[in-house]
Design a protein around this motif. Sequence first.
Motif, PDB file in Angstrom:
ATOM      1  N   MET A 210      51.561  42.941  33.815  1.00  0.00           N
ATOM      2  CA  MET A 210      50.642  41.840  34.099  1.00  0.00           C
ATOM      3  C   MET A 210      49.358  42.336  34.755  1.00  0.00           C
ATOM      4  N   PHE A 211      49.446  43.395  35.516  1.00  0.00           N
ATOM      5  CA  PHE A 211      48.232  43.971  36.093  1.00  0.00           C
ATOM      6  C   PHE A 211      47.414  44.677  35.021  1.00  0.00           C
ATOM      7  N   ASP A 212      48.081  45.254  34.039  1.00  0.00           N
ATOM      8  CA  ASP A 212      47.372  45.957  32.964  1.00  0.00           C
ATOM      9  C   ASP A 212      46.473  45.020  32.169  1.00  0.00           C
ATOM     10  N   GLN A 213      46.869  43.759  32.002  1.00  0.00           N
ATOM     11  CA  GLN A 213      46.078  42.845  31.177  1.00  0.00           C
ATOM     12  C   GLN A 213      44.993  42.127  31.978  1.00  0.00           C
ATOM     13  N   ALA A 214      44.960  42.325  33.297  1.00  0.00           N
ATOM     14  CA  ALA A 214      44.006  41.615  34.141  1.00  0.00           C
ATOM     15  C   ALA A 214      42.672  42.358  34.247  1.00  0.00           C
ATOM     16  N   ALA A 324      45.897  34.651  37.796  1.00  0.00           N
ATOM     17  CA  ALA A 324      45.076  34.522  36.596  1.00  0.00           C
ATOM     18  C   ALA A 324      44.495  35.894  36.271  1.00  0.00           C
ATOM     19  N   PRO A 325      44.549  36.312  35.021  1.00  0.00           N
ATOM     20  CA  PRO A 325      44.049  37.643  34.670  1.00  0.00           C
ATOM     21  C   PRO A 325      42.535  37.713  34.504  1.00  0.00           C
ATOM     22  N   THR A 326      41.871  36.543  34.510  1.00  0.00           N
ATOM     23  CA  THR A 326      40.423  36.505  34.336  1.00  0.00           C
ATOM     24  C   THR A 326      39.795  35.676  35.453  1.00  0.00           C
TER      25      THR A 326
END
Length: 396
Positions: A210-214, A324-326
Amino acid sequence: MPADSTNDPVHALVPHSPGRPIEGAANGPLAGRSFMIKDMFAVEGLKVSNGNPGFYEIAEPANETAPAVQALLDAGATLTGSTICDEFFYSLLGDNAHYGAPINPRAKDRHTGGSSCGAAAAVAARMCDFALGADTGGSVRIPASFCGLYGLRPTFARISLDGATPMAPRFDTAGFFARDAKLFREVGNVLLDERRVEGAIGQLIVVEDMFDQADPRIVEAIGHALAHVGDKLPPAEPRRIVGEAIEPWREAFRILQGHEIQETLLPAIEKHGLKLGPGIKERFEMASKITDEEADEAQKVREKATMRLQAQAQPGNIMAIPTAPTLPPKRDEAEGEATARFRKLTLQATCLAGHAGLPQITIPAGEVDGCPVGLSFIGWHGGDEALLDLAVKLAG
């Protein structure tokens, strides 16, 4: 005294919001506090619109107040308003073609996030002390993150949704917002049922996927937040939990949500020819075409996701992810590729707790470019109180 909500500086209230406060009990743990509710919860003698004025016109006044709302009134809190939500809750943006977009007090050029957008804006603007919302695919977690608030999506079914309009009943939860961690905990004491599962937090799992996609700036801000409170948390253990399954998990959530809408919201929309705003109309058209076979396949994906996540979410374990990733999309940004990407990435983050029915709390974790950033902890079934206690500990 209840907060003054006679004006609406952030356009949080629906036009049919109650004209006067509904007083809570004279005594109770929330006495003297004020709250607002998402425009989907029944209040005796009043109607809801679910974000659509056409629905409001055909709706009947409620015969009784939703149990979650009544519990807050009985605990002494005063109800001071009903807030705008995304139309029929079918968005994560925080906009409504009929009622407008509430202003994010913490980042005025950005959206609040949705669908409990008005509730979050009202709390962030200090129009009330806390607010009651609902979270199916992120509708409390995302606006809490974007508005710099505490927000909880509880363990599935731990807060009553009786008297609230259903969207996707196998995913729907009631949730709430507050600015203050201690009040946030007190509201949880009132709303959560007795199915608490004890466990002392002893393992912090950092979900690397999940951190990779943020956005890297969000990851950096959360890293600083975790370092700041590191002495209050167990040692962190990075793990890759989702991997390449993340897109199938997101797609399964989308399909199952849309399939349930065929029986909850779509019949009234079609029967009464209700006019839908741009984006929402297209989503309902998509939902109407989902087949039983597609839903059956998606359910198989959900079951695998649930097994994998629950294997990690044993009592005492919590999982850290960016809420939220964005960053919040800009208010002047038209529907298009950027907002579609926002929804895709956001649902990839929010579907974890949704699939597994796990509690997820988001706490303020700094700012990036003037926008609040949220850090989430996903707990175990019935571990909501441990997450609320953790929020108080980290704030202290």
